[in-house]
Design a protein around this motif. Structure first.
Motif, short mmCIF file in Angstrom:
data_model
loop_
_atom_site.label_atom_id
_atom_site.label_comp_id
_atom_site.label_asym_id
_atom_site.label_seq_id
_atom_site.Cartn_x
_atom_site.Cartn_y
_atom_site.Cartn_z
N HIS A 58 1.79 0.08 -9.46
CA HIS A 58 1.41 -0.53 -8.17
C HIS A 58 -0.05 -0.21 -7.83
O HIS A 58 -0.34 0.75 -7.11
CB HIS A 58 2.34 -0.01 -7.08
CG HIS A 58 2.35 -0.85 -5.84
ND1 HIS A 58 3.50 -1.30 -5.24
CD2 HIS A 58 1.34 -1.33 -5.08
CE1 HIS A 58 3.20 -2.00 -4.17
NE2 HIS A 58 1.89 -2.04 -4.04
N HIS B 4 -3.67 -2.14 -6.47
CA HIS B 4 -4.21 -3.38 -5.90
C HIS B 4 -5.61 -3.65 -6.43
O HIS B 4 -6.59 -3.08 -5.94
CB HIS B 4 -4.22 -3.32 -4.37
CG HIS B 4 -2.85 -3.40 -3.78
ND1 HIS B 4 -2.21 -4.59 -3.55
CD2 HIS B 4 -1.97 -2.43 -3.43
CE1 HIS B 4 -1.01 -4.34 -3.05
NE2 HIS B 4 -0.83 -3.05 -2.98
N LYS C 43 5.34 -10.71 -6.90
CA LYS C 43 5.40 -9.87 -5.71
C LYS C 43 5.75 -10.73 -4.50
O LYS C 43 5.13 -11.77 -4.27
CB LYS C 43 4.03 -9.21 -5.48
CG LYS C 43 3.88 -8.46 -4.15
CD LYS C 43 4.47 -7.06 -4.23
CE LYS C 43 4.33 -6.28 -2.92
NZ LYS C 43 3.09 -5.54 -2.82
N HIS D 287 7.64 1.16 -2.35
CA HIS D 287 7.50 2.15 -1.28
C HIS D 287 8.84 2.67 -0.72
O HIS D 287 8.84 3.40 0.27
CB HIS D 287 6.66 1.60 -0.10
CG HIS D 287 5.53 0.72 -0.52
ND1 HIS D 287 4.63 1.09 -1.49
CD2 HIS D 287 5.17 -0.53 -0.12
CE1 HIS D 287 3.75 0.10 -1.66
NE2 HIS D 287 4.06 -0.90 -0.85
N ASP E 62 -0.11 2.69 -5.25
CA ASP E 62 -0.52 1.77 -4.18
C ASP E 62 -2.02 1.87 -3.90
O ASP E 62 -2.50 1.36 -2.89
CB ASP E 62 0.29 1.98 -2.89
CG ASP E 62 0.22 0.78 -1.96
OD1 ASP E 62 -0.05 -0.34 -2.43
OD2 ASP E 62 0.42 0.96 -0.73
ZN ZN Z 1 0.88 -2.26 -2.23
#
Ligand code: ZN
Length: 280
Positions: free
Chosen positions: A6, A8, A117, A189, A240
């Motif tokens: 994960h 970005h 996603k 998450h 993340d």
């Molecule tokens: Zn994310």
């Protein structure tokens, strides 16, 4: 083989001003992030420095809240060409932003997208909205199921301006897991911070539901999931980064490694589960 499931890496120029502001807050080195989003070479080097072998690059379509259009799919498909073994492209579709969902699904497959996603709080939909007439969602899930492509759902809250948090409750994925039993469903998450119990239940209840621990500070992970070792075979490491509140990939990895988990569980979460989902 350590996979961060994960990360970005996304087209920065698509961000709406308020969303970009939320990304930049408390971040001194935003120029470095911009460089990584432009240059896969620079980012691969950074992965080396962090000790990450593979990264799943999260992209999704959310024009209302963040600004992302379906152009993110071409972006990520082009980006990963620099090293398709180490960079895994995640793309997306949006039920309300498509003229022809079948054609868009086919395009996604053609681009070589390896995960889809869905971001309910940013796409402003419930994951089970196909039960109330949003046929496009069902088509997306069926195509993903048929092609062995996992679907990652953001679960938990979001602090981006305009995000609607009612959509972040993972309980709506119970329907999806039942109706699409072969679809691999990743709970990003783990419902952080309001719905961890729901997330843990879903992972244990459904053979096709997995946990992505990204966005949960590793130091609090075992407080949220004290029985994490019981679901290690279905749990994936992720950071993340560079989401708000995730300063550094390497520190995240070090903190995770320091947790008092059985060695086999730690190894499984860092490496094994991702290898079953995206074989090397
Ligand atoms: Zn994310």
């Amino acid at each position: 083989m350590i996979t961060d499931c994960h990360i970005h890496i996304q087209p920065i120029e698509m961000f709406k001003p308020a969303a970009l502001e939320a990304m930049k807050r408390k971040r001194e080195n935003f120029a470095q992030i911009e460089e990584f989003c432009r240059s896969p070479k620079a980012f691969l080097k950074h992965m080396d420095a962090c000790g990450i072998d593979r990264a799943v690059l999260i992209n999704y379509v959310a024009p209302e809240v963040i600004g992302f259009t379906a152009g993110v799919n071409e972006f990520v498909a082009g980006y990963v060409k620099a090293d398709p073994k180490r960079l895994i492209p995640c793309g997306s579709l949006h039920p309300r932003h498509t003229h022809n969902i079948m054609a868009d699904v086919e395009q996604l497959l053609k681009l070589g997208i390896r995960m889809i996603k869905i971001h309910p709080p940013h796409q402003l939909l419930f994951p089970n909205d196909y039960l109330s007439g949003v046929k496009e969602l069902e088509i997306i899930y069926r195509a993903a199921e048929a092609n062995g492509i996992p679907v990652m759902f953001h679960t938990g809250t979001s602090i981006f301006p305009g995000a609607r948090n009612k959509y972040g409750d993972p309980i709506y994925l119970d329907d999806v897991a039942v109706d699409f039993p072969k679809l691999k469903i990743l709970l990003a998450h783990g419902g952080r911070p309001l719905w961890m119990h729901t997330a843990f239940f879903l992972v244990r209840r459904h053979p096709n539901v997995f946990l992505d621990i990204s966005g949960i500070p590793p130091k609090t992970l075992l407080k949220y999931f004290p029985r994490l070792h019981e679901i290690a075979s279905k749990t994936l490491f992720g950071t993340d980064w560079p989401g708000p509140g995730v300063p550094d990939i390497k520190r995240n990895l070090d903190d995770f490694r320091a947790l008092p988990l059985p060695d086999a569980s730690r190894q499984q979460i860092l490496s094994g589960t991702a290898l079953t989902i995206w074989p090397a």
